[in-house]
Design an enzyme around this catalytic site. Sequence first.
Site, mmCIF file in Angstrom:
data_model
loop_
_atom_site.group_PDB
_atom_site.id
_atom_site.type_symbol
_atom_site.label_atom_id
_atom_site.label_comp_id
_atom_site.label_asym_id
_atom_site.label_seq_id
_atom_site.Cartn_x
_atom_site.Cartn_y
_atom_site.Cartn_z
ATOM 1 C CG HIS A 1 4.350 -8.168 5.101
ATOM 2 N ND1 HIS A 1 4.611 -8.408 6.441
ATOM 3 C CD2 HIS A 1 4.464 -6.827 4.935
ATOM 4 C CE1 HIS A 1 4.860 -7.263 7.053
ATOM 5 N NE2 HIS A 1 4.773 -6.287 6.161
ATOM 6 N NE ARG B 1 -4.029 0.275 1.719
ATOM 7 C CZ ARG B 1 -4.576 -0.682 2.470
ATOM 8 N NH1 ARG B 1 -4.132 -0.905 3.675
ATOM 9 N NH2 ARG B 1 -5.561 -1.410 1.994
#
EC number: 2.7.4.1
Length: 702
Positions: free
Chosen positions: A449, A419
Amino acid sequence: MELLKGNAVNLNDTAYYNNRELSWLAFNERVLQEAQDANNPLLERLKFISIFSSNLDEFFMVRVAGLKDQVSAGFNQPENKAGLTPKKQLNKIAIKAHALMTVQYDTFKNYVLPALELEGIERLTFNDLTKEQREFIEEYFDEQIFPVLTPVAIDAYRPFPMLLNKSLNLATLLYDEKQAEEENRTKLGIVQVPSLLERFIILPSEGQKHKFILLEDVISSFTHKLFTGYTVSSVTRFRITRNADLTIHEEGARDLLKVIEKELKKRKWGAAVRLEVGKEHIDERVLALLYEVLEVKDEDVYIMDGPLDLTCLFSLYKKLAPLYEHLVYPALIPQPPQDLGDEEDVFEKAIEHDILLHHPFESFQPVVDFVRDAADDPNVLAIKQTLYRVSGDSPIIQALKIAAEKGKQVTVLVELKARFDEENNVHWAKELEQAGCHVIYGVSHLKTHSKITLVVRRKNGKIERFVHLGTGNYNDATAKLYTDFGYITSRKDFGVDATNFFNYLSGYTTKPHFHHLSVAPFDIREQFMDLIDEEIRYHRQYGNGYIIAKMNSLTDKPLIKKMYEASQAGVKVELIVRGTCCLRPGIPNVSENIRVVSVVGRYLEHSRIYYFHHNGEEKIYLSSADLMTRNMEKRVEISFPILDIEMKARIKAILQLILADNVKTREQNKDGDYYYVINGSTEEIDSQVKLFKMAYQNTDAE
């Protein structure tokens, strides 16, 4: 009998949980406290005001926007922890956010600005300027600002423009005396304050003083030059925050890169979720129009007594910091790692023993060298790496490109869905592909991640594998500001695990076999549930159950309930949670054996560490994952054990030092409120400062 009583408690009771959004606002309040803390250097306080603003912008663009979307869609189910519906959450958020922004502006206007003035740093408005300064500013406006501005008239033929997300704008009411009819005499013009221009204009002043005027003050004062022939009756400043949450339909997306590039263009024009208006010179007629065209309600409108968009204070900090060294933190330089000498070869050292790196106290350079040396080593056959967030001019990206150009097999997973780094990552993905790297975008519907690098080397006819695992990103810039752990090993089992992990990411492999790694979304939650259950069993048998967990956020309900079960069984649980924490400690028969602290200070606490006493065996895991539902279910994460006894002792000592912090620690009470820890000892312990001192001492000892 107490345990039976505890088990009778309904652990789904909403009174036992904090709402995620309100808990996040409580975290940002702790950031604001750093701006209020007079013990912090003055320009650092200015920077914390900027960080608070930047955090809040993102919160509105994503979290508030998501809740508003739910309300618009008619979704009114309460969330699964504190039991609040989207509408109730929005109401409570609005109350808290208004209160926090009021405190922020009070801190800036009544404490930080006056303190800056005492140092010779002063904000002036147009009315404060001397004749000489006015002449300077008018010339500056005519030459530097005027050519960039676009005055936009609003009338029947030119409707209200679609204004950019987070842009600062001036709504100018104009009066046209030439119009015969009174109702036609008032006109509206909009001027966007260009974000590319310097917001703080330094004025000529005597001596060592730094006087500045804001760009919007200058434009407001010369609006008549933009709308000639009209009388300017008012100039209202306003700023819009828009919904910036990307909607990515991965199903059927043939090229994820193109899908994301297309979605990024829409981000600038989402629905308005917040309207900020400058209190000074506000015109009620303009405000009424903004309500109408932006379709905002009272709770979305923030009328602020001061300059809008205080994220700009970071640029002022950067401008002033080199000139006022006594107003910033004293320089602290990351030291050579304890496990690696200054000039030692990282690969040869990793063959001897595992290497633990603790950033920013220890330098991030060995991680850069790990990739750079692999790129230069003719014996290295392959480099595989995951990238989530990287710096603007990343030495790691450069090394990967060089490796590919030298003919090595380079595989890079670039997470395009990170993001607010999507644009950056699209750029890097294209660059890496052009250099000859094999770029993959990860697993459909999951964000990758995890932080892992695998280097494969053939030496003397033997294949060797080296692995770096981390709790933080491969970002040399944030590694100076975030606390994180890195781990480098040549252990064979870790090398096999890393190979299997990358094959899972790039191929059609189902869950691979791992010797040491736990991987979300497969089994990290289950692993931690089992570890907590084991701790409960050991406590019942030996009475020594003890868990320490350090993370950024704790929101996963199954894991929170499991921690409540551990507390009910008598296990001591200490949680270091910097940000959002949905668990409430200290509730009788539920969580009285749980302590929750948050450390907010000079460095952003980012490492994820999970410690289980395990009847003296002491199991320690480092991870890329926080204990959030999204990390457990919607991300590819890695958790890995620390096997070396000395390393385990070192990590445990670091955890205990953080738990002893009595300067930057706030503790959560049973109602979900945070308070500074009362200093019961004679010694002030700022864990971050102390860790730097220890790193310096280790270097001196060598």
